[in-house]
Motif scaffolding. Structure first.
Motif, mmCIF file in Angstrom:
data_model
loop_
_atom_site.group_PDB
_atom_site.id
_atom_site.type_symbol
_atom_site.label_atom_id
_atom_site.label_comp_id
_atom_site.label_asym_id
_atom_site.label_seq_id
_atom_site.Cartn_x
_atom_site.Cartn_y
_atom_site.Cartn_z
ATOM 1 N N PRO A 46 -3.860 -6.354 -2.290
ATOM 2 C CA PRO A 46 -5.194 -6.117 -1.719
ATOM 3 C C PRO A 46 -6.105 -7.341 -1.697
ATOM 4 O O PRO A 46 -7.245 -7.239 -1.255
ATOM 5 C CB PRO A 46 -5.787 -5.033 -2.637
ATOM 6 N N GLU A 49 -7.781 -8.306 1.617
ATOM 7 C CA GLU A 49 -8.972 -7.587 2.076
ATOM 8 C C GLU A 49 -10.227 -8.445 1.924
ATOM 9 O O GLU A 49 -11.146 -8.355 2.743
ATOM 10 C CB GLU A 49 -9.130 -6.270 1.303
ATOM 11 N N TYR A 143 -1.924 -11.400 8.679
ATOM 12 C CA TYR A 143 -3.375 -11.410 8.489
ATOM 13 C C TYR A 143 -4.085 -11.906 9.748
ATOM 14 O O TYR A 143 -5.097 -11.324 10.186
ATOM 15 C CB TYR A 143 -3.715 -12.291 7.283
ATOM 16 N N THR A 180 -10.006 3.130 6.828
ATOM 17 C CA THR A 180 -9.690 3.798 5.565
ATOM 18 C C THR A 180 -8.765 4.989 5.788
ATOM 19 O O THR A 180 -7.787 5.184 5.060
ATOM 20 C CB THR A 180 -10.981 4.271 4.878
ATOM 21 N N ARG A 198 -6.119 -1.789 6.923
ATOM 22 C CA ARG A 198 -6.639 -2.665 5.878
ATOM 23 C C ARG A 198 -7.622 -3.682 6.455
ATOM 24 O O ARG A 198 -8.685 -3.952 5.881
ATOM 25 C CB ARG A 198 -5.488 -3.398 5.194
ATOM 26 N N GLY A 199 -7.255 -4.234 7.603
ATOM 27 C CA GLY A 199 -8.122 -5.230 8.226
ATOM 28 C C GLY A 199 -9.412 -4.640 8.746
ATOM 29 O O GLY A 199 -10.500 -5.172 8.490
ATOM 30 N N SER A 201 -11.043 -1.860 7.899
ATOM 31 C CA SER A 201 -11.963 -1.367 6.870
ATOM 32 C C SER A 201 -12.674 -2.519 6.166
ATOM 33 O O SER A 201 -13.880 -2.438 5.905
ATOM 34 C CB SER A 201 -11.211 -0.504 5.855
ATOM 35 N N ALA A 202 -11.962 -3.597 5.875
ATOM 36 C CA ALA A 202 -12.573 -4.710 5.133
ATOM 37 C C ALA A 202 -13.412 -5.605 6.041
ATOM 38 O O ALA A 202 -14.511 -6.022 5.674
ATOM 39 C CB ALA A 202 -11.477 -5.534 4.448
ATOM 40 N N ARG A 248 -6.066 -0.428 -4.350
ATOM 41 C CA ARG A 248 -6.642 -1.012 -3.148
ATOM 42 C C ARG A 248 -8.078 -0.547 -2.934
ATOM 43 O O ARG A 248 -8.959 -1.340 -2.574
ATOM 44 C CB ARG A 248 -5.798 -0.652 -1.924
ATOM 45 N N THR A 252 -11.242 -2.968 -2.552
ATOM 46 C CA THR A 252 -11.884 -3.057 -1.237
ATOM 47 C C THR A 252 -13.313 -2.549 -1.233
ATOM 48 O O THR A 252 -14.193 -3.159 -0.604
ATOM 49 C CB THR A 252 -11.067 -2.282 -0.185
ATOM 50 N N TRP A 256 -14.580 -6.169 -4.378
ATOM 51 C CA TRP A 256 -14.853 -7.232 -3.405
ATOM 52 C C TRP A 256 -16.296 -7.239 -2.906
ATOM 53 O O TRP A 256 -16.918 -8.302 -2.856
ATOM 54 C CB TRP A 256 -13.884 -7.147 -2.229
#
Length: 347
Positions: A46, A49, A143, A180, A198-199, A201-202, A248, A252, A256
Motif C-alpha cells: 500500500p 497509495e 503505477y 474503494t 487503488r489509484g 481512491s488515493a 491498506r 490509505t 497517509w
C-alpha cells in the motif's frame, strides 16, 4: 499554495527507496534475519497509495485553469516527461530480458518479450485498462499506467463538474468511493480493477486533502496529523493485530492523509532545493530499478554469482542505481524533455 513543498519530495524519495528494497528481495530471494521489505510482517504494497495521493495533491492547484487548455494540450503536458523515458526503459528491458532468455532458456520473472507486450508496455496500457496482457516488461510501472488514467479522468471530471456547476470536489469524492468499492469488492472490469481502484481512491483523495489544507484550520489539521500518525505507528509497532486485515485501508485513509498534514505543517523547516532535485532523480530510480534488477540477475547468472544475506548488497545496489539514475536524469531526461517542450511550443 504556490511554493514547492519539499517535505513531499522527501516522502517520494523515501518511498522510492522502500520500493527498490521490496523488489530487490522479491527478485533475488534474499531473506534477512531482521527487517524484510518483502515477505515481512508488514505488507509493503500500500505504499504506492501515497505516491498517488501526492500526485493528486500536486494537480489540485491547477484545477481552476485546467479547462483553459484543450484535452490534447493538457495530456501532452502530463505525458511529455513520462512516455519518452518509459519507452527507453522498456526497450532496454526487452534487450536484457531477451539476453537472459538466450542464456538460460527461461524468461526473467516469467515475462516473455513479445512484440505486443513491448508495444503495450511502452504505451502504458498493460494494467487496468482494456488490455489484459499480464505483466509489462517493467511491472512496477503499473503505477504510471494508472496515473495516466487518473490524469485523464481528472480533466473530464473537472469538465463535467463545471458543466453541472458543482465543485470538482464532488467528482473527486465520487471517485474515492468508486475506487474503494472496486478494491473492497474485488471488481475486475476494464478501467475498474484492483490497481485502478487503488489509484483512483488515493489520487482523488489527494485533491480533497489539498482543499482541506487550503480552507480549514492548519492548527487543527496539524494536531490531527501528528495524533493519527502516532496512533498508527503505535498499532504497527505494538498492536499489529488491530491493523492486520485492514492494512491498506489504514494506510490509505488514516496514515497517509495524516502524514500529508504532517508534511504540510513542517514544510517551512525544509527549504533546500536539493530535495526537489533528489525527488526528480528518484523518479528515474523508480522507473529503472526493475530493469536494473534484471541486469543484476543476468550478470549473476552468467558469472555464477550468489546473493549473500548481508544487507549491504542491497544498499550497494541502491547506490549504484542512484548513480546511474543521476546520469540518466542529467544527460537524457532533462535535455530530452526540454527539446520536446520546445517542439510543442514551436508547433
Amino acid at each position: 499554495m504556490k511554493q514547492r513543498i519539499y517535505t513531499l519530495d522527501i516522502y517520494k524519495i523515501v518511498l522510492t527507496v522502500l520500493v527498490v528494497f521490496h523488489h530487490f528481495q522479491q527478485v533475488t530471494g534474499v531473506v534477512y534475519p531482521g527487517i524484510n521489505f518483502y515477505g515481512g510482517t508488514i505488507d509493503m504494497y500500500p505504499i504506492l497509495e501515497l505516491f498517488f495521493m501526492i500526485s493528486g495533491f500536486m494537480c489540485a492547484p491547477s484545477v481552476a485553469k485546467m479547462l483553459n487548455d484543450s484535452f490534447g494540450k493538457y495530456f501532452i503536458k502530463k505525458a511529455i516527461r513520462i512516455y519518452p523515458m518509459v519507452a527507453i526503459t522498456m526497450i532496454t528491458g526487452a534487450i536484457i530480458m531477451f539476453s537472459y532468455f538466450r542464456m538460460t532458456g527461461a524468461w526473467f520473472f516469467d515475462i516473455a518479450v513479445t512484440y505486443w507486450r513491448t508495444f503495450s508496455s511502452m504505451l502504458l496500457i498493460t494494467t487496468g485498462g482494456p488490455i489484459n496482457n499480464g505483466l509489462s516488461l517493467n511491472p512496477p510501472l503499473w503505477y504510471l499506467c494508472v496515473l495516466i488514467y487518473c490524469y485523464v479522468l481528472l480533466y473530464f471530471i473537472v469538465w463535467l463538474c463545471n458543466k453541472l456547476q458543482v465543485s470538482h470536489l464532488v467528482g473527486a469524492g465520487v471517485m474515492v468511493v468508486v475506487g474503494t468499492c472496486v478494491v473492497e469488492y474485488g471488481i475486475a472490469f476494464p478501467f475498474f480493477t484492483e490497481e485502478t481502484g487503488r489509484g483512483y481512491s488515493a489520487f482523488f483523495l489527494g485533491l480533497i486533502i489539498y482543499s482541506m489544507w487550503d480552507k480549514l484550520s492548519h492548527k487543527a489539521l496539524t494536531i490531527y496529523g501528528f495524533a493519527m500518525t502516532a496512533l498508527c505507528a503505535f498499532g504497527y509497532l505494538f498492536k499489529f493485530e488491530y491493523i492486520q486485515g485492514n492494512h491498506r485501508s489504514v494506510m490509505t485513509y488514516m496514515l497517509w492523509p495524516a502524514m500529508m498534514f504532517v508534511a504540510l505543517s513542517t514544510a517551512r523547516f525544509f527549504r533546500l532545493k536539493i530535495w526537489s532535485v533528489l525527488a526528480a532523480i528518484s523518479f528515474e530510480v523508480y522507473i529503472w530499478h526493475f530493469i536494473g534488477l534484471a541486469f543484476l540477475m543476468y550478470i549473476s547468472t552468467r558469472f555464477g554469482l550468489t546473493f549473500p544475506n548481508p544487507m549491504h548488497l542491497m544498499i550497494e545496489f541502491l547506490i549504484g542505481l542512484c548513480v546511474f539514475a543521476t546520469i540518466v536524469y542529467y544527460l537524457i531526461e532533462k535535455p530530452l524533455t526540454k527539446w520536446l517542450k520546445g517542439l510543442i511550443q514551436n508547433g
